[in-house]
Motif scaffolding. Structure first.
Motif, PDB file in Angstrom:
ATOM      1  N   GLN A 180       0.822  -1.200   0.000  1.00 28.78           N
ATOM      2  CA  GLN A 180       0.000   0.000   0.000  1.00 28.78           C
ATOM      3  C   GLN A 180       0.862   1.258   0.000  1.00 28.78           C
ATOM      4  OE1 GLN A 180      -2.365  -0.691   3.514  1.00 28.78           O
ATOM      5  NE2 GLN A 180      -3.897  -1.829   2.369  1.00 28.78           N
ATOM      6  N   ARG A 181       0.363   2.241  -0.670  1.00 28.97           N
ATOM      7  CA  ARG A 181       1.049   3.535  -0.744  1.00 28.97           C
ATOM      8  C   ARG A 181       0.304   4.499   0.173  1.00 28.97           C
ATOM      9  NH1 ARG A 181       2.709   6.027  -6.586  1.00 28.97           N
ATOM     10  NH2 ARG A 181       4.289   7.542  -5.889  1.00 28.97           N
ATOM     11  N   LEU A 182       0.889   4.759   1.344  1.00 29.91           N
ATOM     12  CA  LEU A 182       0.261   5.623   2.326  1.00 29.91           C
ATOM     13  C   LEU A 182       0.712   7.063   2.142  1.00 29.91           C
ATOM     14  CD1 LEU A 182       0.555   3.429   5.561  1.00 29.91           C
ATOM     15  CD2 LEU A 182      -1.210   3.386   3.781  1.00 29.91           C
ATOM     16  N   GLN A 183      -0.216   7.979   2.330  1.00 28.46           N
ATOM     17  CA  GLN A 183       0.053   9.401   2.142  1.00 28.46           C
ATOM     18  C   GLN A 183       0.245  10.102   3.480  1.00 28.46           C
ATOM     19  OE1 GLN A 183       0.100  10.906  -0.905  1.00 28.46           O
ATOM     20  NE2 GLN A 183      -0.733   9.266  -2.193  1.00 28.46           N
ATOM     21  N   ALA A 220       7.403   7.036  16.193  1.00 26.08           N
ATOM     22  CA  ALA A 220       7.462   7.619  14.851  1.00 26.08           C
ATOM     23  C   ALA A 220       8.877   7.577  14.301  1.00 26.08           C
ATOM     24  CB  ALA A 220       6.944   9.059  14.879  1.00 26.08           C
ATOM     25  N   ALA A 221       9.866   7.903  15.148  1.00 27.40           N
ATOM     26  CA  ALA A 221      11.262   7.875  14.688  1.00 27.40           C
ATOM     27  C   ALA A 221      11.687   6.463  14.319  1.00 27.40           C
ATOM     28  CB  ALA A 221      12.161   8.449  15.776  1.00 27.40           C
ATOM     29  N   MET A 222      11.247   5.475  15.087  1.00 21.20           N
ATOM     30  CA  MET A 222      11.588   4.083  14.793  1.00 21.20           C
ATOM     31  C   MET A 222      10.928   3.624  13.498  1.00 21.20           C
ATOM     32  SD  MET A 222      11.065   2.714  18.725  1.00 21.20           S
ATOM     33  CE  MET A 222      11.471   0.988  18.426  1.00 21.20           C
ATOM     34  N   LEU A 223       9.682   4.013  13.299  1.00 20.44           N
ATOM     35  CA  LEU A 223       8.965   3.602  12.100  1.00 20.44           C
ATOM     36  C   LEU A 223       9.513   4.271  10.849  1.00 20.44           C
ATOM     37  CD1 LEU A 223       5.299   3.601  13.464  1.00 20.44           C
ATOM     38  CD2 LEU A 223       6.694   1.603  12.893  1.00 20.44           C
ATOM     39  N   ASP A 224       9.988   5.509  10.972  1.00 22.23           N
ATOM     40  CA  ASP A 224      10.577   6.191   9.816  1.00 22.23           C
ATOM     41  C   ASP A 224      11.811   5.466   9.308  1.00 22.23           C
ATOM     42  OD1 ASP A 224       8.745   8.146   9.366  1.00 22.23           O
ATOM     43  OD2 ASP A 224       9.861   9.762  10.356  1.00 22.23           O
ATOM     44  N   ARG A 225      12.543   4.854  10.231  1.00 26.70           N
ATOM     45  CA  ARG A 225      13.716   4.095   9.798  1.00 26.70           C
ATOM     46  C   ARG A 225      13.307   2.780   9.133  1.00 26.70           C
ATOM     47  NH1 ARG A 225      15.578   6.298  14.759  1.00 26.70           N
ATOM     48  NH2 ARG A 225      15.017   4.408  15.930  1.00 26.70           N
ATOM     49  N   ALA A 226      12.247   2.182   9.628  1.00 31.80           N
ATOM     50  CA  ALA A 226      11.792   0.912   9.055  1.00 31.80           C
ATOM     51  C   ALA A 226      11.010   1.117   7.759  1.00 31.80           C
ATOM     52  CB  ALA A 226      10.915   0.173  10.065  1.00 31.80           C
ATOM     53  N   TYR A 227      10.309   2.231   7.676  1.00 31.69           N
ATOM     54  CA  TYR A 227       9.501   2.553   6.498  1.00 31.69           C
ATOM     55  C   TYR A 227       9.885   3.959   6.016  1.00 31.69           C
ATOM     56  CZ  TYR A 227       6.555  -1.252   8.350  1.00 31.69           C
ATOM     57  OH  TYR A 227       6.085  -2.445   8.828  1.00 31.69           O
ATOM     58  N   PRO A 228      11.020   4.099   5.371  1.00 26.25           N
ATOM     59  CA  PRO A 228      11.474   5.442   4.971  1.00 26.25           C
ATOM     60  C   PRO A 228      10.523   6.087   3.972  1.00 26.25           C
ATOM     61  CG  PRO A 228      12.843   3.715   3.985  1.00 26.25           C
ATOM     62  CD  PRO A 228      11.961   3.041   4.966  1.00 26.25           C
ATOM     63  N   PRO A 229      10.113   7.320   4.239  1.00 24.06           N
ATOM     64  CA  PRO A 229       9.232   8.020   3.298  1.00 24.06           C
ATOM     65  C   PRO A 229       9.927   8.224   1.951  1.00 24.06           C
ATOM     66  CG  PRO A 229       9.286   9.125   5.438  1.00 24.06           C
ATOM     67  CD  PRO A 229      10.389   8.121   5.443  1.00 24.06           C
ATOM     68  N   ARG A 230       9.150   8.194   0.896  1.00 20.77           N
ATOM     69  CA  ARG A 230       9.663   8.441  -0.447  1.00 20.77           C
ATOM     70  C   ARG A 230       9.778   9.939  -0.685  1.00 20.77           C
ATOM     71  NH1 ARG A 230       6.491   7.265  -4.304  1.00 20.77           N
ATOM     72  NH2 ARG A 230       7.953   6.275  -5.767  1.00 20.77           N
ATOM     73  N   GLY A 231      10.407  10.301  -1.788  1.00 22.12           N
ATOM     74  CA  GLY A 231      10.612  11.713  -2.099  1.00 22.12           C
ATOM     75  C   GLY A 231       9.329  12.493  -2.293  1.00 22.12           C
ATOM     76  N   ASP A 232       8.253  11.793  -2.678  1.00 21.99           N
ATOM     77  CA  ASP A 232       6.982  12.489  -2.895  1.00 21.99           C
ATOM     78  C   ASP A 232       6.107  12.523  -1.645  1.00 21.99           C
ATOM     79  OD1 ASP A 232       6.238   9.869  -2.700  1.00 21.99           O
ATOM     80  OD2 ASP A 232       5.192   9.755  -4.621  1.00 21.99           O
ATOM     81  N   GLY A 233       6.669  12.088  -0.504  1.00 23.23           N
ATOM     82  CA  GLY A 233       5.929  12.145   0.746  1.00 23.23           C
ATOM     83  C   GLY A 233       5.056  10.938   1.021  1.00 23.23           C
ATOM     84  N   THR A 234       5.119   9.921   0.172  1.00 24.90           N
ATOM     85  CA  THR A 234       4.352   8.705   0.407  1.00 24.90           C
ATOM     86  C   THR A 234       5.250   7.626   1.007  1.00 24.90           C
ATOM     87  OG1 THR A 234       4.772   7.831  -1.815  1.00 24.90           O
ATOM     88  CG2 THR A 234       2.813   9.217  -1.506  1.00 24.90           C
ATOM     89  N   TRP A 248       5.649   3.221   1.379  1.00 23.00           N
ATOM     90  CA  TRP A 248       5.183   1.866   1.059  1.00 23.00           C
ATOM     91  C   TRP A 248       4.975   1.086   2.356  1.00 23.00           C
ATOM     92  CZ3 TRP A 248       3.394   1.597  -3.533  1.00 23.00           C
ATOM     93  CH2 TRP A 248       4.048   2.177  -4.630  1.00 23.00           C
ATOM     94  N   PHE A 249       3.834   0.425   2.432  1.00 24.75           N
ATOM     95  CA  PHE A 249       3.493  -0.332   3.636  1.00 24.75           C
ATOM     96  C   PHE A 249       2.906  -1.678   3.218  1.00 24.75           C
ATOM     97  CE2 PHE A 249       0.263  -1.236   7.084  1.00 24.75           C
ATOM     98  CZ  PHE A 249       1.184  -1.541   8.077  1.00 24.75           C
ATOM     99  N   GLU A 250       3.569  -2.769   3.620  1.00 23.06           N
ATOM    100  CA  GLU A 250       3.081  -4.104   3.301  1.00 23.06           C
ATOM    101  C   GLU A 250       2.036  -4.529   4.335  1.00 23.06           C
ATOM    102  OE1 GLU A 250       6.149  -6.965   2.708  1.00 23.06           O
ATOM    103  OE2 GLU A 250       6.793  -6.065   0.823  1.00 23.06           O
ATOM    104  N   PHE A 251       0.920  -5.005   3.837  1.00 27.15           N
ATOM    105  CA  PHE A 251      -0.267  -5.253   4.654  1.00 27.15           C
ATOM    106  C   PHE A 251      -0.748  -6.669   4.355  1.00 27.15           C
ATOM    107  CE2 PHE A 251      -4.974  -4.124   5.271  1.00 27.15           C
ATOM    108  CZ  PHE A 251      -4.894  -4.074   6.647  1.00 27.15           C
TER     109      PHE A 251
END
Length: 265
Positions: A188-191, A225-239, A241-244
């Motif tokens: 999933q592409r989360l915004q 939030a800081a831990m999750l940002d490392r595990a799920y780095p945001p893309r350049g467009d601010g989205t 990817w999240f596997e569900f």
């Protein structure tokens, strides 16, 4: 407490497994359709549209969700799923993203099979991502030295909360059901900012939020939030990817009564 508005932040993405699940139900003219854990009622409405001739029964154990469903015109009842029993004309039972909260749900499924009419349909969907970084990191933070005193008694679920598809299939097949079981991982592409955190805030983190005061809750969110940002780095467009991963089971109860075996003399 459930927050219907927070839950609906990702309504389209959260709803996709529901439609993949119910698409595999083969009932054509059910007498009664039941939605156990109807949430805010937005998906229950789809059941009414598919089977307009059926009596529609909806319930949830959250007063907030029941109130939200009633605002949509769904006649939802406040019921714990563990206390529910089918009426004699129940031909379809849907339980979408509910049974992972019920440790004894395996036995519950067996009871439903025994109580439902012959040829009835049971369709369940549960998350299969308890070993994903989103959930592992939340459990690790809750158990850390800074939080264990406040959150040690909060039971964040791990991967034994649900079974794999073959386990559900075997359990129901032993009762004579026809079973279709599978799993799907949605990429999933989360915004938005802290997208994964916001996603799990509406579901997995509810027990944490309930156990903390407002100040501690914001501090916990900030650290996670800081831990999750490392595990799920945001893309350049601010989205992000999240596997569900989700687990699905559609079963039909035996259409004929089992014959008892008579021992030879």
């Amino acid at each position: 407490m459930w927050d219907p508005a927070k839950y609906l932040d990702f309504a389209d993405l959260r709803g996709r497994p529901f439609f993949d699940l119910t698409a595999r139900i083969g009932a054509t003219a059910p007498r009664r359709v039941v939605d156990l854990g109807c949430g805010p009622g937005n998906l229950t409405a789809a059941l009414a549209q598919r089977w307009p001739q059926a009596a529609l029964e909806a319930s949830d154990n959250s007063p907030e969700m029941v109130a939200a469903a009633r605002k949509l015109g769904i006649d939802a009842e406040l019921i714990d799923v563990r206390q529910w029993s089918p009426k004699p004309d129940t031909d379809v039972v849907v339980s979408n993203a509910v049974l992972q909260w019920v440790p004894e749900h395996r036995e519950l499924l067996e009871r439903w099979v025994r109580e439902l009419p012959r040829g009835a349909w049971i369709a369940i969907q549960v998350p299969g991502n308890f070993d994903a970084p989103s959930h592992v990191l939340a459990r690790e933070l809750a158990a850390s030295a800074g939080w264990a005193d406040k959150l040690g008694s909060v039971g964040l679920r791990d991967d034994d909360a649900v079974d794999a598809p073959p386990q559900y299939a075997e359990r129901l097949a032993r009762l004579g059901c026809q079973v279709d079981a599978w799993e799907t991982t949605y990429t999933q592409r989360l915004q938005g900012d802290n997208a994964v955190l916001e996603w799990i805030t509406g579901t997995a983190l509810r027990p944490v939020k309930a156990a903390l005061d407002a100040q501690d809750w914001q501090r916990f969110r900030s650290e996670l939030a800081a831990m999750l940002d490392r595990a799920y780095p945001p893309r350049g467009d601010g989205t992000t990817w999240f596997e569900f991963r989700r687990i699905f089971v559609v079963a039909r109860t035996p259409q004929r009564r089992r014959r008892s075996r008579v021992g030879s003399r």
